[in-house]
Design an enzyme around this catalytic site. Structure first.
Site, PDB file in Angstrom:
ATOM      1  N   GLY A  33       0.834  -1.213   0.000  1.00 50.54           N
ATOM      2  CA  GLY A  33       0.000   0.000   0.000  1.00 50.54           C
ATOM      3  C   GLY A  33       0.863   1.255   0.000  1.00 50.54           C
ATOM      4  O   GLY A  33       0.647   2.181  -0.800  1.00 50.54           O
ATOM      5  N   HIS A  34       1.864   1.288   0.877  1.00 50.11           N
ATOM      6  CA  HIS A  34       2.765   2.452   0.903  1.00 50.11           C
ATOM      7  C   HIS A  34       3.507   2.582  -0.429  1.00 50.11           C
ATOM      8  O   HIS A  34       3.693   3.674  -0.951  1.00 50.11           O
ATOM      9  CB  HIS A  34       3.818   2.291   2.000  1.00 50.11           C
ATOM     10  CG  HIS A  34       3.278   2.274   3.390  1.00 50.11           C
ATOM     11  ND1 HIS A  34       3.217   1.130   4.154  1.00 50.11           N
ATOM     12  CD2 HIS A  34       2.775   3.257   4.170  1.00 50.11           C
ATOM     13  CE1 HIS A  34       2.716   1.412   5.346  1.00 50.11           C
ATOM     14  NE2 HIS A  34       2.428   2.690   5.376  1.00 50.11           N
ATOM     15  N   ASP A 147      -7.204   5.305   5.151  1.00 50.61           N
ATOM     16  CA  ASP A 147      -7.517   6.238   6.242  1.00 50.61           C
ATOM     17  C   ASP A 147      -8.283   7.403   5.613  1.00 50.61           C
ATOM     18  O   ASP A 147      -7.757   8.509   5.476  1.00 50.61           O
ATOM     19  CB  ASP A 147      -6.227   6.718   6.897  1.00 50.61           C
ATOM     20  CG  ASP A 147      -5.485   5.584   7.568  1.00 50.61           C
ATOM     21  OD1 ASP A 147      -5.796   5.263   8.709  1.00 50.61           O
ATOM     22  OD2 ASP A 147      -4.601   4.981   6.908  1.00 50.61           O
ATOM     23  N   GLN A 150      -8.828  10.592   7.593  1.00 52.19           N
ATOM     24  CA  GLN A 150      -7.547  11.312   7.711  1.00 52.19           C
ATOM     25  C   GLN A 150      -7.277  12.129   6.446  1.00 52.19           C
ATOM     26  O   GLN A 150      -6.856  13.279   6.515  1.00 52.19           O
ATOM     27  CB  GLN A 150      -6.428  10.308   7.949  1.00 52.19           C
ATOM     28  CG  GLN A 150      -5.034  10.890   7.828  1.00 52.19           C
ATOM     29  CD  GLN A 150      -3.941   9.889   8.142  1.00 52.19           C
ATOM     30  OE1 GLN A 150      -3.628   9.668   9.294  1.00 52.19           O
ATOM     31  NE2 GLN A 150      -3.332   9.299   7.128  1.00 52.19           N
TER      32      GLN A 150
HETATM   33  O1  PAF Z   1      -1.238   7.481   7.799  1.00 50.51           O
HETATM   34  C1  PAF Z   1      -0.171   7.473   8.464  1.00 50.51           C
HETATM   35  O2  PAF Z   1       0.696   6.607   8.322  1.00 50.51           O
HETATM   36  C2  PAF Z   1       0.072   8.563   9.501  1.00 50.51           C
HETATM   37  O3  PAF Z   1      -1.119   8.925  10.121  1.00 50.51           O
HETATM   38  C3  PAF Z   1       0.806   9.782   8.931  1.00 50.51           C
HETATM   39  C4  PAF Z   1      -0.002  10.481   7.863  1.00 50.51           C
HETATM   40  C5  PAF Z   1       2.155   9.356   8.363  1.00 50.51           C
HETATM   41  C6  PAF Z   1       1.067  10.800  10.051  1.00 50.51           C
HETATM   42  O4  PAF Z   1       1.837  10.268  11.082  1.00 50.51           O
END
Ligand code: PAF
Length: 263
Positions: A33-34, A147, A150
């Site tokens: 995912g990253h 997320d 977020q």
């Molecule tokens: O989604 C994440 O991994 C974290 O919430 C982030 C955006 C790196 C902030 O620490």
């Protein structure tokens, strides 16, 4: 790939990058995912900067800050392989010169859902992300849609602050059974993993017709599948999404799905 272990090193290395940059903040324990976010960043911009920092202010004292998975060596190898140009590994003092405290207030997008169960979370995220934006000065920044709330909080922060940063949402990466990839999936036992894979199916089903009854039924289905506690299965019409959070043993899983098309 260059690696900056401090703000001083980062400032020096950042000044050597010309032109626009795309930034991907992470807390490490990187997975596909990253890496898909790194690729999105690379598509957008020649130069990609990533950070790895487990941010203390987005964890409550009873949460998993200490046990959060960490694998710096493995992470750096993956980032190098993706052609990331610069990785920032700040210290706590680099990010929080006056001590770790959430000083940036998140906006309306933070109301409800996650905030009801993790009231500290979005102010911690807003604080660390705004600090990173101040230091990194990216033209673009990429965040995963897993997320989803977020992502909305960060979009709102950038909009209300008038920051010249394009926020890009990356689609949820899933395993072959549809489970949304998450660093916290490492906590799941083999038996829990089987149950976890029901979450996306139930959320997808609810997203076909997200009425009150259907959302309630989805919560019951999660309990029947083996989830122990449901935080929410909710429909946010303004985001066109059904979002869910539920507990399996010591692992809290989240997922979401758009109403018209499956992710
Ligand atoms: O989604 C994440 O991994 C974290 O919430 C982030 C955006 C790196 C902030 O620490």
């Amino acid at each position: 790939m260059k690696t900056a272990h401090s703000l001083a090193e980062f400032t020096q290395m950042r000044s050597e990058i010309d032109g626009a940059t795309a930034f991907v903040p992470t807390m490490g324990a990187l997975h596909e995912g990253h890496l898909s976010l790194m690729r999105l960043a690379k598509e957008r911009c020649e130069s990609v900067i990533a950070s790895i920092y487990v941010n203390p202010t987005q964890f409550a004292p009873h949460e998993d800050f200490d046990s959060y998975p960490r694998d710096l060596e493995g992470d750096l190898a993956l980032l190098e392989n993706e052609g990331v140009d610069l990785v920032f590994l700040p210290s706590e003092a680099d990010i929080y010169p006056s001590g770790p405290a959430a000083r940036t207030k998140s906006g309306c997008a933070a109301e409800g859902l996650e905030s009801k169960f993790r009231p500290h979370f979005f102010d911690g995220v807003a604080t660390v992300v705004s600090r990173f934006f101040e230091i990194v000065k990216p033209a673009h920044a990429v965040f995963g849609e897993k997320d989803f709330q977020q992502l909305q909080v960060i979009r709102e922060m950038v909009e209300t602050g008038g920051l010249p940063i394009e926020i890009i949402g990356g689609p949820i990466a899933r395993d072959e059974h549809g489970l949304a990839l998450s660093s916290r999936n490492e906590y799941l036992s083999a038996e829990e993993l089987e149950i976890a894979r029901m979450l996306n199916q139930i959320v997808y089903k609810a997203a076909e017709n997200p009425t009150e009854d259907v959302l309630k039924e989805a919560q019951e289905m999660l309990l029947t599948a083996g989830f122990e506690r449901i935080n929410y299965v909710a429909y946010k019409p303004e985001w066109n999404r059904v979002l869910a959070a539920a507990w399996l043993g010591k692992t809290r899983l989240i997922d979401n799905c758009s109403i018209k098309k499956a992710d």
